[in-house]
Design a protein around this motif. Structure first.
Motif, PDB file in Angstrom:
ATOM      1  N   ALA A 130      53.234  24.313 -21.500  1.00  0.00           N
ATOM      2  CA  ALA A 130      54.404  24.272 -20.617  1.00  0.00           C
ATOM      3  C   ALA A 130      54.101  24.720 -19.193  1.00  0.00           C
ATOM      4  O   ALA A 130      55.014  24.832 -18.382  1.00  0.00           O
ATOM      5  CB  ALA A 130      55.519  25.138 -21.201  1.00  0.00           C
ATOM      6  N   ASP A 131      52.848  24.961 -18.863  1.00  0.00           N
ATOM      7  CA  ASP A 131      52.522  25.614 -17.594  1.00  0.00           C
ATOM      8  C   ASP A 131      52.086  24.667 -16.478  1.00  0.00           C
ATOM      9  O   ASP A 131      51.650  25.115 -15.415  1.00  0.00           O
ATOM     10  CB  ASP A 131      51.426  26.653 -17.814  1.00  0.00           C
ATOM     11  N   LEU A 132      52.173  23.360 -16.716  1.00  0.00           N
ATOM     12  CA  LEU A 132      51.828  22.342 -15.715  1.00  0.00           C
ATOM     13  C   LEU A 132      50.330  22.227 -15.450  1.00  0.00           C
ATOM     14  O   LEU A 132      49.923  21.505 -14.532  1.00  0.00           O
ATOM     15  CB  LEU A 132      52.560  22.578 -14.382  1.00  0.00           C
ATOM     16  N   GLU A 133      49.488  22.901 -16.231  1.00  0.00           N
ATOM     17  CA  GLU A 133      48.045  22.725 -16.041  1.00  0.00           C
ATOM     18  C   GLU A 133      47.590  21.344 -16.528  1.00  0.00           C
ATOM     19  O   GLU A 133      46.601  20.805 -16.034  1.00  0.00           O
ATOM     20  CB  GLU A 133      47.273  23.827 -16.766  1.00  0.00           C
ATOM     21  N   TYR A 134      48.291  20.807 -17.509  1.00  0.00           N
ATOM     22  CA  TYR A 134      47.979  19.482 -18.054  1.00  0.00           C
ATOM     23  C   TYR A 134      49.171  18.566 -17.821  1.00  0.00           C
ATOM     24  O   TYR A 134      50.316  18.964 -18.043  1.00  0.00           O
ATOM     25  CB  TYR A 134      47.664  19.567 -19.549  1.00  0.00           C
ATOM     26  N   TYR A 155      40.610  14.774 -27.958  1.00  0.00           N
ATOM     27  CA  TYR A 155      40.654  15.939 -27.091  1.00  0.00           C
ATOM     28  C   TYR A 155      40.610  15.480 -25.636  1.00  0.00           C
ATOM     29  O   TYR A 155      39.797  14.617 -25.282  1.00  0.00           O
ATOM     30  CB  TYR A 155      39.435  16.839 -27.342  1.00  0.00           C
ATOM     31  N   GLY A 156      41.466  16.065 -24.822  1.00  0.00           N
ATOM     32  CA  GLY A 156      41.424  15.783 -23.400  1.00  0.00           C
ATOM     33  C   GLY A 156      40.521  16.784 -22.697  1.00  0.00           C
ATOM     34  O   GLY A 156      40.893  17.936 -22.501  1.00  0.00           O
ATOM     35  N   SER A 157      39.346  16.357 -22.317  1.00  0.00           N
ATOM     36  CA  SER A 157      38.358  17.268 -21.732  1.00  0.00           C
ATOM     37  C   SER A 157      38.551  17.412 -20.224  1.00  0.00           C
ATOM     38  O   SER A 157      38.698  16.431 -19.507  1.00  0.00           O
ATOM     39  CB  SER A 157      36.941  16.762 -22.011  1.00  0.00           C
ATOM     40  N   ARG A 158      38.496  18.658 -19.772  1.00  0.00           N
ATOM     41  CA  ARG A 158      38.571  18.942 -18.344  1.00  0.00           C
ATOM     42  C   ARG A 158      37.240  18.713 -17.645  1.00  0.00           C
ATOM     43  O   ARG A 158      37.171  18.725 -16.412  1.00  0.00           O
ATOM     44  CB  ARG A 158      39.003  20.405 -18.139  1.00  0.00           C
ATOM     45  N   PHE A 159      36.166  18.520 -18.404  1.00  0.00           N
ATOM     46  CA  PHE A 159      34.829  18.502 -17.824  1.00  0.00           C
ATOM     47  C   PHE A 159      34.182  17.130 -17.802  1.00  0.00           C
ATOM     48  O   PHE A 159      33.028  17.005 -17.393  1.00  0.00           O
ATOM     49  CB  PHE A 159      33.939  19.485 -18.580  1.00  0.00           C
ATOM     50  N   VAL A 160      34.886  16.092 -18.245  1.00  0.00           N
ATOM     51  CA  VAL A 160      34.339  14.737 -18.144  1.00  0.00           C
ATOM     52  C   VAL A 160      35.266  13.847 -17.328  1.00  0.00           C
ATOM     53  O   VAL A 160      35.045  12.656 -17.227  1.00  0.00           O
ATOM     54  CB  VAL A 160      34.105  14.105 -19.532  1.00  0.00           C
ATOM     55  N   VAL A 194      36.020  22.596 -26.034  1.00  0.00           N
ATOM     56  CA  VAL A 194      36.716  22.948 -27.277  1.00  0.00           C
ATOM     57  C   VAL A 194      38.020  23.690 -27.014  1.00  0.00           C
ATOM     58  O   VAL A 194      38.938  23.675 -27.831  1.00  0.00           O
ATOM     59  CB  VAL A 194      35.793  23.792 -28.182  1.00  0.00           C
ATOM     60  N   GLU A 195      38.128  24.333 -25.850  1.00  0.00           N
ATOM     61  CA  GLU A 195      39.316  25.136 -25.555  1.00  0.00           C
ATOM     62  C   GLU A 195      40.404  24.361 -24.814  1.00  0.00           C
ATOM     63  O   GLU A 195      41.393  24.942 -24.380  1.00  0.00           O
ATOM     64  CB  GLU A 195      38.920  26.365 -24.715  1.00  0.00           C
ATOM     65  N   THR A 196      40.235  23.059 -24.671  1.00  0.00           N
ATOM     66  CA  THR A 196      41.283  22.282 -24.011  1.00  0.00           C
ATOM     67  C   THR A 196      42.605  22.428 -24.748  1.00  0.00           C
ATOM     68  O   THR A 196      42.649  22.505 -25.980  1.00  0.00           O
ATOM     69  CB  THR A 196      40.906  20.791 -23.918  1.00  0.00           C
ATOM     70  N   CYS A 197      43.686  22.447 -23.974  1.00  0.00           N
ATOM     71  CA  CYS A 197      45.021  22.555 -24.570  1.00  0.00           C
ATOM     72  C   CYS A 197      45.714  21.211 -24.675  1.00  0.00           C
ATOM     73  O   CYS A 197      46.893  21.150 -25.038  1.00  0.00           O
ATOM     74  CB  CYS A 197      45.875  23.522 -23.748  1.00  0.00           C
ATOM     75  N   HIS A 198      45.015  20.137 -24.352  1.00  0.00           N
ATOM     76  CA  HIS A 198      45.581  18.791 -24.453  1.00  0.00           C
ATOM     77  C   HIS A 198      44.884  18.067 -25.593  1.00  0.00           C
ATOM     78  O   HIS A 198      43.750  17.614 -25.457  1.00  0.00           O
ATOM     79  CB  HIS A 198      45.372  18.045 -23.132  1.00  0.00           C
ATOM     80  N   LYS A 199      45.578  17.955 -26.732  1.00  0.00           N
ATOM     81  CA  LYS A 199      45.001  17.340 -27.920  1.00  0.00           C
ATOM     82  C   LYS A 199      46.023  16.412 -28.556  1.00  0.00           C
ATOM     83  O   LYS A 199      47.231  16.653 -28.478  1.00  0.00           O
ATOM     84  CB  LYS A 199      44.598  18.401 -28.941  1.00  0.00           C
ATOM     85  N   PHE A 236      37.474  12.075 -30.924  1.00  0.00           N
ATOM     86  CA  PHE A 236      37.086  11.487 -29.645  1.00  0.00           C
ATOM     87  C   PHE A 236      37.430  12.459 -28.523  1.00  0.00           C
ATOM     88  O   PHE A 236      38.285  13.334 -28.682  1.00  0.00           O
ATOM     89  CB  PHE A 236      37.836  10.165 -29.400  1.00  0.00           C
ATOM     90  N   GLU A 237      36.763  12.296 -27.400  1.00  0.00           N
ATOM     91  CA  GLU A 237      37.107  12.991 -26.164  1.00  0.00           C
ATOM     92  C   GLU A 237      37.429  11.979 -25.084  1.00  0.00           C
ATOM     93  O   GLU A 237      36.850  10.892 -25.049  1.00  0.00           O
ATOM     94  CB  GLU A 237      35.943  13.858 -25.669  1.00  0.00           C
ATOM     95  N   THR A 238      38.323  12.356 -24.203  1.00  0.00           N
ATOM     96  CA  THR A 238      38.599  11.558 -23.020  1.00  0.00           C
ATOM     97  C   THR A 238      38.860  12.497 -21.851  1.00  0.00           C
ATOM     98  O   THR A 238      39.348  13.615 -22.057  1.00  0.00           O
ATOM     99  CB  THR A 238      39.802  10.622 -23.247  1.00  0.00           C
ATOM    100  N   GLY A 239      38.516  12.094 -20.668  1.00  0.00           N
ATOM    101  CA  GLY A 239      38.712  12.959 -19.513  1.00  0.00           C
ATOM    102  C   GLY A 239      40.174  13.055 -19.109  1.00  0.00           C
ATOM    103  O   GLY A 239      40.903  12.062 -19.145  1.00  0.00           O
ATOM    104  N   VAL A 240      40.601  14.250 -18.751  1.00  0.00           N
ATOM    105  CA  VAL A 240      41.960  14.455 -18.231  1.00  0.00           C
ATOM    106  C   VAL A 240      41.884  15.295 -16.967  1.00  0.00           C
ATOM    107  O   VAL A 240      40.961  16.090 -16.786  1.00  0.00           O
ATOM    108  CB  VAL A 240      42.886  15.150 -19.264  1.00  0.00           C
ATOM    109  N   ARG A 241      42.878  15.111 -16.116  1.00  0.00           N
ATOM    110  CA  ARG A 241      42.979  15.938 -14.923  1.00  0.00           C
ATOM    111  C   ARG A 241      43.465  17.331 -15.312  1.00  0.00           C
ATOM    112  O   ARG A 241      44.156  17.498 -16.313  1.00  0.00           O
ATOM    113  CB  ARG A 241      43.930  15.294 -13.921  1.00  0.00           C
ATOM    114  N   TYR A 242      43.116  18.317 -14.489  1.00  0.00           N
ATOM    115  CA  TYR A 242      43.450  19.704 -14.816  1.00  0.00           C
ATOM    116  C   TYR A 242      43.858  20.443 -13.553  1.00  0.00           C
ATOM    117  O   TYR A 242      43.132  20.425 -12.553  1.00  0.00           O
ATOM    118  CB  TYR A 242      42.246  20.391 -15.465  1.00  0.00           C
ATOM    119  N   TYR A 243      45.008  21.069 -13.633  1.00  0.00           N
ATOM    120  CA  TYR A 243      45.544  21.805 -12.494  1.00  0.00           C
ATOM    121  C   TYR A 243      45.677  23.283 -12.889  1.00  0.00           C
ATOM    122  O   TYR A 243      46.774  23.768 -13.182  1.00  0.00           O
ATOM    123  CB  TYR A 243      46.900  21.224 -12.078  1.00  0.00           C
TER     124      TYR A 243
END
Length: 272
Positions: A130-134, A155-160, A194-199, A236-243
Motif C-alpha cells: 500500500a506504500d506506492l513503491e510498486y 516475481y516482479g524484480s526491481r533489479f532487471v 527474493v524480497e520483492t513485494c510484487h508477486k 518466472f521473473e519480470t522487471g518492474v519499476r520501483y519507487y
C-alpha cells in the motif's frame, strides 16, 4: 473485460457523462497502452493489499488499483492501523470491487496475507503493498506469463527492470543481494530479487500452500519462495519499476527483518 465502475468519485477514469462506447474505447486504449490487450476477459484477478498505518498513501494506491484495466477484486487487510488509515478505508467499503478485512491489532504482513489468501476468489492472486513503491500499472508484466500458461508464479524484480528505479540505501541493496543469493543456494533458484513485494500466483498455488504459512512479518517473502520452490512450481521473473521510499516517508522493514529472513531461509529449507 468488465468495465470500470461508474458513480464512484474515487475511481478516476474518463470524464463523467461519456457514452458506453466512449467508455469502452477508453478502456481498450488503456489496455493496449499498458500491454494487456491479450488478457482474457473472464480471468478474475484478486489483488491483496496488506495495510498498516498508510494514511498518506491508501487512497492513492486503491485508486490506482481500481483504475487498472483488469477484471478484479481488491482485498484490503487493515492490520491494526492506529493512524487515519481506518477512517479513510471507511470510504472504500461501499466500492463494488473492494473488500476491507480488519485485524483488531497489528499482527504483521505475513498474518495479513494469510487472512486475505483465505478469502480470494480470483484465478490469479497479486500481492500489492500500500506504500506506492510498486505501481499497479505493472500488472500486465506480472500476469502475462501466467495467462500464457508458462508460469505458476511471477516475481516482479526491481533489479532487471529498464524502467525508473529510485536510488536509495546502499546497505539495503547489499543485504538484499546477500539474502537473495543465500535463498537461491537453498532453493536452487536463480532469482534476482527474493524480497520483492510484487508477486503473482495462480490461485491453485495459494490454495496449496496457504495452510502451511507461518510467518507473521516480512519473513513471509522468504517462506513463500521456499514453499513454491519446494513444490516445483514454475517461477518466472519480470522487471518492474520501483519507487522506494525513505524511513521518514514510512518505510518499515529494518535490520531485525533481515536477520529473520536469514533464519527463514534455513528453517524452510528443512521444514515445511
Amino acid at each position: 473485460m468488465m468495465r470500470a465502475e461508474e458513480g464512484c468519485p474515487l475511481c478516476g477514469g474518463p470524464a463523467s457523462g461519456e457514452t458506453a462506447e466512449e467508455r469502452q474505447a477508453w478502456l481498450t486504449a488503456l489496455r493496449r497502452r499498458l500491454g494487456i490487450a491479450r488478457l482474457p476477459p473472464d480471468i478474475l484477478v484478486s489483488v491483496v493489499v496488506p495495510v498498516y498505518n498508510e494514511e498518506a498513501t491508501i487512497d492513492e494506491i486503491l485508486r490506482r488499483i481500481t483504475d487498472s484495466p483488469v477484471n478484479k477484486e481488491v482485498l484490503v487487510v487493515n492490520d491494526g492501523s492506529n493512524d487515519g488509515t481506518s477512517t479513510k478505508l471507511q470510504h472504500w467499503k461501499d466500492h463494488p470491487r473492494v473488500r476491507v478485512l480488519e485485524h483488531p491489532r497489528n499482527r504483521g504482513k505475513g498474518a495479513a496475507l494469510r487472512t486475505a489468501f483465505a478469502e480470494v476468489r480470483g484465478d490469479v492472486v497479486i500481492i500489492q503493498d500500500a506504500d506506492l513503491e510498486y505501481d499497479p500499472s505493472e500488472y500486465s508484466a506480472l500476469l502475462q506469463p501466467i495467462v500464457d500458461g508458462e508460469a505458476d508464479v511471477v516475481y516482479g524484480s526491481r533489479f532487471v527492470s529498464q524502467g525508473p528505479h529510485r536510488v536509495l540505501y546502499f546497505w539495503h541493496y547489499v543485504a538484499n543481494r546477500f539474502i537473495t543469493t543465500l535463498s537461491n543456494m537453498f532453493t536452487d533458484l536463480n532469482l534476482t530479487d527474493v524480497e520483492t513485494c510484487h508477486k503473482a500466483f495462480r490461485r491453485e498455488v495459494i490454495e496449496a500452500i496457504r495452510g502451511t504459512l507461518k510467518e507473521n512479518r516480512f519473513g513471509i517473502e522468504i517462506e513463500l519462495t521456499a514453499k513454491v520452490a519446494k513444490r516445483g512450481y514454475r517461477i518466472f521473473e519480470t522487471g518492474v519499476r520501483y519507487y522506494g521510499r525513505t524511513y521518514q516517508q514510512g518505510k518499515k522493514i529494518g535490520f531485525r527483518d533481515a536477520l529473520q529472513a536469514l533464519w527463514c531461509i534455513v528453517r524452510y529449507r528443512f521444514r515445511d
